[in-house]
Design an enzyme around this catalytic site. Structure first.
Site, PDB file in Angstrom:
ATOM      1  N   ALA A 250       0.830  -1.204   0.000  1.00  0.00           N
ATOM      2  CA  ALA A 250       0.000   0.000   0.000  1.00  0.00           C
ATOM      3  C   ALA A 250       0.861   1.249   0.000  1.00  0.00           C
ATOM      4  O   ALA A 250       0.553   2.235  -0.682  1.00  0.00           O
ATOM      5  CB  ALA A 250      -0.933  -0.013   1.211  1.00  0.00           C
ATOM      6  N   GLU A 253       2.750   1.869  -3.533  1.00  0.00           N
ATOM      7  CA  GLU A 253       1.818   2.117  -4.638  1.00  0.00           C
ATOM      8  C   GLU A 253       1.197   3.507  -4.521  1.00  0.00           C
ATOM      9  O   GLU A 253       1.089   4.243  -5.505  1.00  0.00           O
ATOM     10  CB  GLU A 253       0.719   1.051  -4.653  1.00  0.00           C
ATOM     11  CG  GLU A 253       1.164  -0.301  -5.179  1.00  0.00           C
ATOM     12  CD  GLU A 253       1.533  -0.273  -6.655  1.00  0.00           C
ATOM     13  OE1 GLU A 253       0.967   0.540  -7.399  1.00  0.00           O
ATOM     14  OE2 GLU A 253       2.404  -1.070  -7.061  1.00  0.00           O
ATOM     15  N   SER A 255       2.408   6.120  -2.961  1.00  0.00           N
ATOM     16  CA  SER A 255       3.423   7.159  -3.148  1.00  0.00           C
ATOM     17  C   SER A 255       3.817   7.310  -4.610  1.00  0.00           C
ATOM     18  O   SER A 255       3.883   8.430  -5.135  1.00  0.00           O
ATOM     19  CB  SER A 255       4.662   6.836  -2.299  1.00  0.00           C
ATOM     20  OG  SER A 255       4.350   6.901  -0.922  1.00  0.00           O
ATOM     21  N   CYS A 360      -6.165   5.212   5.855  1.00  0.00           N
ATOM     22  CA  CYS A 360      -4.809   4.681   5.665  1.00  0.00           C
ATOM     23  C   CYS A 360      -3.893   4.997   6.840  1.00  0.00           C
ATOM     24  O   CYS A 360      -3.622   6.164   7.136  1.00  0.00           O
ATOM     25  CB  CYS A 360      -4.221   5.252   4.375  1.00  0.00           C
ATOM     26  SG  CYS A 360      -2.532   4.708   4.059  1.00  0.00           S
ATOM     27  N   GLU A 369       6.646  11.733   2.510  1.00  0.00           N
ATOM     28  CA  GLU A 369       7.452  11.283   1.381  1.00  0.00           C
ATOM     29  C   GLU A 369       7.189  12.129   0.137  1.00  0.00           C
ATOM     30  O   GLU A 369       8.132  12.521  -0.572  1.00  0.00           O
ATOM     31  CB  GLU A 369       7.117   9.821   1.112  1.00  0.00           C
ATOM     32  CG  GLU A 369       8.093   9.100   0.231  1.00  0.00           C
ATOM     33  CD  GLU A 369       7.746   7.623   0.175  1.00  0.00           C
ATOM     34  OE1 GLU A 369       7.342   7.169  -0.907  1.00  0.00           O
ATOM     35  OE2 GLU A 369       7.850   6.951   1.218  1.00  0.00           O
TER      36      GLU A 369
END
Length: 412
Positions: A250, A253, A255, A360, A369
């Site tokens: 998760a 993907e 990011s 999330c 990030e």
């Protein structure tokens, strides 16, 4: 919880079949779903899709209701034959994403406790260092910002977070990509075989790494997960492995696709709004618009656990309903001029990370990030333009296969 298999036809005949307006396997829809989603939302923000046997929520309010209603849950259906799919099945059944209370509550408490020990905050300088290292190898001319920068970076970050040795990191993205291809609506036997193999190899690797961390703890998240306790409670061996695999699948993907989709939206916007990415507030708003305008995840499915009326629709136990996040994030009832990329948009209540108990858990890491990688990229390449953009032929996980950019100007 065992649920009765829902009928392919809803208990109350719908006035519209969404299959007439939306075919998620149509290449034209996959390439640009937004006009098709808008057309469906305009006539029925909650609509039955006979081809998928699922209710689809395309409105922001309706999708939010689907995500937050506790009478709907994530009910994982084990794949058969069991012997073939054993590892793939427990990687999902024992993860936070596919669990419901009380198991979900317990898992999230244990994982959040390990996550909350400063791991995300301490990663900021390291993310910048990793990003700078990748940029140092880039050419002065055209380059694929995904393959050369956005794809390797989150894998390196998650590997740092979990303490995966450098020599093993090249396995992580191929394993992850093979597993997440199972979430699409047009799977092939080859995709399924690759997913089974990747799940088995990935789980075996993490099991061995966890065994090593139990004997020799480090300063990484995996060491904390091995030792995570709440009184006498702790993660089981399967729950530990499933958590680590989920974080990579998760995490990277969201990011990669969030970065690629958002950068493309910004660089190709007709008015190409300028943003001072050295300003933390402006940068944060830009990242939120990255996530809203072309969301990395488009479909999140839930199942009725009991009779419930959600967004005006009567659901019986076992009925499927999916929140279409990309559609919700362009709902004109919530977002002014929703198709326009507006990096000053504030507030920006998008649903890219979901909502409710399945919001999330890695959202803070993904946002950090994206902000650090974007600032670092534009510090070296202050002005970029898109040279080539090739979409991945997928709907659920929306992203690019290639995104080639060129530096228009660059500091000495």
């Amino acid at each position: 919880m065992a649920l009765r298999q829902a009928s392919r036809v809803p208990s109350k005949s719908p006035s519209l079949d969404a299959a007439e307006l939306l075919d998620l396997t149509d290449p034209a829809v996959v390439a640009d779903p937004y006009p098709h989603l808008a057309a469906l939302r305009a006539v029925a923000p909650m609509a039955w899709h006979s081809g998928m046997g699922t209710w689809l929520a395309t409105g922001h309010a309706e999708a939010g209701a689907v995500l937050r209603d506790r009478r709907l849950g994530r009910v994982f259906a084990a794949r058969t034959p069991q012997d073939d799919w054993d590892t793939f099945n427990w990687l999902h059944a024992d993860s936070i994403l596919d669990s419901e209370p009380p198991k979900h509550t317990r898992l999230r408490r244990l994982v959040a406790g390990a996550f909350g020990r400063g791991h995300v905050q301490r990663l900021a300088p390291r993310i910048e260092e990793l990003a700078a290292g990748l940029l140092a190898d880039l050419p002065d001319g055209d380059f694929d910002v995904l393959a050369d920068y956005a794809e390797p970076l989150p894998v390196l970050v998650i590997a740092e977070l979990l303490g995966v040795p450098e020599a093993d990191r090249h396995h992580l993205r191929p394993w992850s990509q093979a597993i997440v291809r199972m979430y699409e609506v047009d799977r092939t036997p080859e995709v399924e075989a690759d997913a089974r193999r990747a799940a088995a190899e990935f789980a075996a690797y993490v099991e061995q790494l966890a065994t090593d961390r139990a004997a020799r703890p480090g300063e990484d998240l995996l060491s904390d997960l091995v030792q995570a306790r709440d009184g006498s409670d702790r993660l089981s061996a399967h729950e530990l492995v499933a958590t680590a695999v989920l974080l990579l699948n998760a995490g990277h993907e969201a990011s990669v696709n969030g970065f690629g989709n958002g950068l493309h939206s910004w660089l190709t916007a007709p008015d190409r709004p300028a943003v001072d990415v050295t300003d933390p507030s402006a940068r944060a708003r830009l990242v939120e618009e990255f996530l809203r305008h072309d969301s990395p995840l488009h479909l999140f499915e839930r199942t009725a656990k009991e009779p419930a009326t959600v967004a005006g629709v009567e659901l019986q136990p076992g009925a499927k309903v999916a929140a279409l996040l990309g559609a919700a994030n362009r709902d004109p009832a919530v977002f002014a001029d929703p198709d326009r990329f507006d990096p000053t948009r504030d507030p920006n209540p998008h649903l890219a990370f979901g909502a409710g108990i399945h919001f999330c858990i890695g959202a803070p890491l993904a946002r950090l990030e994206l902000e650090v990688s974007l600032r670092t990229l534009l510090a070296r390449y202050p002005a970029l333009e898109v040279v080539e953009a090739v979409r991945r032929p997928t709907f659920v996980l929306r992203g690019f296969e290639r995104l080639v950019v060129a530096a228009v100007s660059r500091p000495a």
